[in-house]
Design an enzyme around this catalytic site. Structure first.
Site, PDB file in Angstrom:
ATOM      1  CD  GLU A   1       2.727  -5.973 -12.568  1.00 23.29           C
ATOM      2  OE1 GLU A   1       2.522  -7.066 -11.994  1.00 23.29           O
ATOM      3  OE2 GLU A   1       3.746  -5.727 -13.218  1.00 23.29           O
TER       4      GLU A   1
ATOM      5  CG  ASP B   1       1.408   1.179  -8.850  1.00 22.01           C
ATOM      6  OD1 ASP B   1       1.609   1.022  -7.627  1.00 22.01           O
ATOM      7  OD2 ASP B   1       0.302   1.538  -9.308  1.00 22.01           O
TER       8      ASP B   1
ATOM      9  CG  ASP C   1      -1.905  -1.102   1.218  1.00 21.30           C
ATOM     10  OD1 ASP C   1      -2.741  -1.103   0.308  1.00 21.30           O
ATOM     11  OD2 ASP C   1      -1.855  -1.987   2.105  1.00 21.30           O
TER      12      ASP C   1
HETATM   13  C1  LIG Z   1      -2.040  -2.662  -2.503  1.00 18.60           C
HETATM   14  S1  LIG Z   1      -2.434  -4.265  -1.962  1.00 18.60           S
HETATM   15  C2  LIG Z   1      -1.483  -5.319  -3.058  1.00 18.60           C
HETATM   16  C3  LIG Z   1      -1.999  -6.726  -3.080  1.00 18.60           C
HETATM   17  C4  LIG Z   1      -1.268  -7.679  -4.021  1.00 18.60           C
HETATM   18  N1  LIG Z   1       0.110  -7.897  -3.591  1.00 18.60           N
HETATM   19  C5  LIG Z   1      -1.315  -7.165  -5.428  1.00 18.60           C
HETATM   20  O1  LIG Z   1      -0.254  -6.717  -5.931  1.00 18.60           O
HETATM   21  O2  LIG Z   1      -2.382  -7.214  -6.044  1.00 18.60           O
HETATM   22  C6  LIG Z   1      -1.532  -4.416  -0.447  1.00 18.60           C
HETATM   23  C7  LIG Z   1      -2.011  -5.575   0.420  1.00 18.60           C
HETATM   24  O3  LIG Z   1      -1.164  -5.686   1.550  1.00 18.60           O
HETATM   25  C8  LIG Z   1      -1.950  -6.047   2.670  1.00 18.60           C
HETATM   26  N2  LIG Z   1      -1.209  -5.639   3.866  1.00 18.60           N
HETATM   27  C9  LIG Z   1      -0.798  -4.397   4.181  1.00 18.60           C
HETATM   28  N3  LIG Z   1      -0.134  -4.389   5.330  1.00 18.60           N
HETATM   29  C10 LIG Z   1      -0.123  -5.687   5.760  1.00 18.60           C
HETATM   30  C11 LIG Z   1       0.413  -6.314   6.903  1.00 18.60           C
HETATM   31  N4  LIG Z   1       1.076  -5.617   7.829  1.00 18.60           N
HETATM   32  N5  LIG Z   1       0.244  -7.634   7.042  1.00 18.60           N
HETATM   33  C12 LIG Z   1      -0.431  -8.352   6.089  1.00 18.60           C
HETATM   34  N6  LIG Z   1      -0.950  -7.809   4.984  1.00 18.60           N
HETATM   35  C13 LIG Z   1      -0.809  -6.484   4.815  1.00 18.60           C
HETATM   36  C14 LIG Z   1      -3.262  -5.312   2.465  1.00 18.60           C
HETATM   37  O4  LIG Z   1      -4.338  -5.930   3.166  1.00 18.60           O
HETATM   38  C15 LIG Z   1      -3.423  -5.386   0.962  1.00 18.60           C
HETATM   39  O5  LIG Z   1      -4.199  -6.504   0.573  1.00 18.60           O
END
Ligand SMILES: C[S@@+](CC[C@H](N)C(=O)[O-])C[C@H]1O[C@@H](n2cnc3c(N)ncnc32)[C@H](O)[C@@H]1O
Length: 223
Positions: free
Chosen positions: A205, A167, A131
């Site tokens: 992505e 990105d 994120d």
């Molecule tokens: C922007 S999304 C990207 C998801 C995937 N990797 C993709 O590229 O489609 C970031 C993901 O990281 C997870 N996330 C963020 N911080 C986290 C943490 N501390 N532990 C586990 N998951 C986490 C969020 O719930 C979210 O689903």
């Protein structure tokens, strides 16, 4: 890490689960999830026939997670995610494909790393599209910070890799800087990494590409 990290890198929203995700979650959670615990896990007990273990942090809907595990049946993978619909989706895929080399942990990855992953146990760590927390006042929520990077590096074997993709230009630069500042890591490339062919496109992505974002890859190795 000396003190407990209180600023979380995610906000848990009561995301809607589809009927299929909910059914998979309820039926398969006890089969394919490793419950969070404050005790180190024993990879050899989880994957008795495998020797190389990999972690993915924040797998989202897990599309790339199960694809990589399917391609590499001789390697063991654990995906960590807090977003329940994504966990349900990944569990359904693990079951559908009959994957014996992939497990999920539904918990904060920072706590999992601190309490469950033994030092020097991993051959690779994947962080795909973390994120971006792009508002300046939210930047402190970004997962990739120096302290967490030291923790990640400690979990790698010598020669193991830390691979992140973003990105979001200024976050990608932050990741490159922070990884470069970790003494136990070395960049495998000069600056940005070449796209790793074994990684297919993730959901986030595709979203970034639709907005014409540049995809930046960062690939370091433990020395
Ligand atoms: C922007 S999304 C990207 C998801 C995937 N990797 C993709 O590229 O489609 C970031 C993901 O990281 C997870 N996330 C963020 N911080 C986290 C943490 N501390 N532990 C586990 N998951 C986490 C969020 O719930 C979210 O689903």
């Amino acid at each position: 890490m000396s003190e407990k990290r209180v600023i979380k890198s995610y906000v848990l929203r009561a995301g809607r689960m589809s009927t299929g995700q909910k059914a998979a979650y309820d039926k398969l959670k006890d089969v394919h999830c490793i419950p969070y615990d404050e005790k180190p896990i024993d990879f050899k007990r989880i994957f008795p026939d495998l020797d190389d273990f990999f972690l993915e942090i924040g797998f989202g809907m897990g599309d790339v997670t199960h694809a990589i595990a399917e391609e590499n049946p001789q390697k063991g993978y654990i995906g960590i995610e807090v977003h329940k619909p994504g966990v349900g989706k990944l569990l359904a895929e693990i079951e559908k494909k009959g994957l014996k080399n992939l497990k999920a942990i539904e918990h904060d990855a920072v706590e999992v790393l601190r309490n469950m992953i033994p030092d020097g146990s991993l051959s690779g760590i994947h962080v795909f599209f973390p994120d971006p927390w792009h508002k300046k006042k939210h930047n402190k929520r970004r997962l990739i910070q120096p302290e967490l990077t030291s923790l990640l590096a400690a979990k790698l074997k010598r020669g193991g890799y830390l691979y992140a993709v973003s990105d979001w230009e200024d976050y990608a630069e932050q990741i490159l800087d922070v990884f470069s500042g970790e003494k136990s890591l070395k960049n495998k490339y000069e600056g940005w990494a070449e796209p790793q062919e074994w990684r297919s496109q993730t959901k986030f992505e595709r979203k970034g590409l639709k907005k014409d974002h540049l995809i930046r890859e960062v690939f370091f190795e433990k020395i």
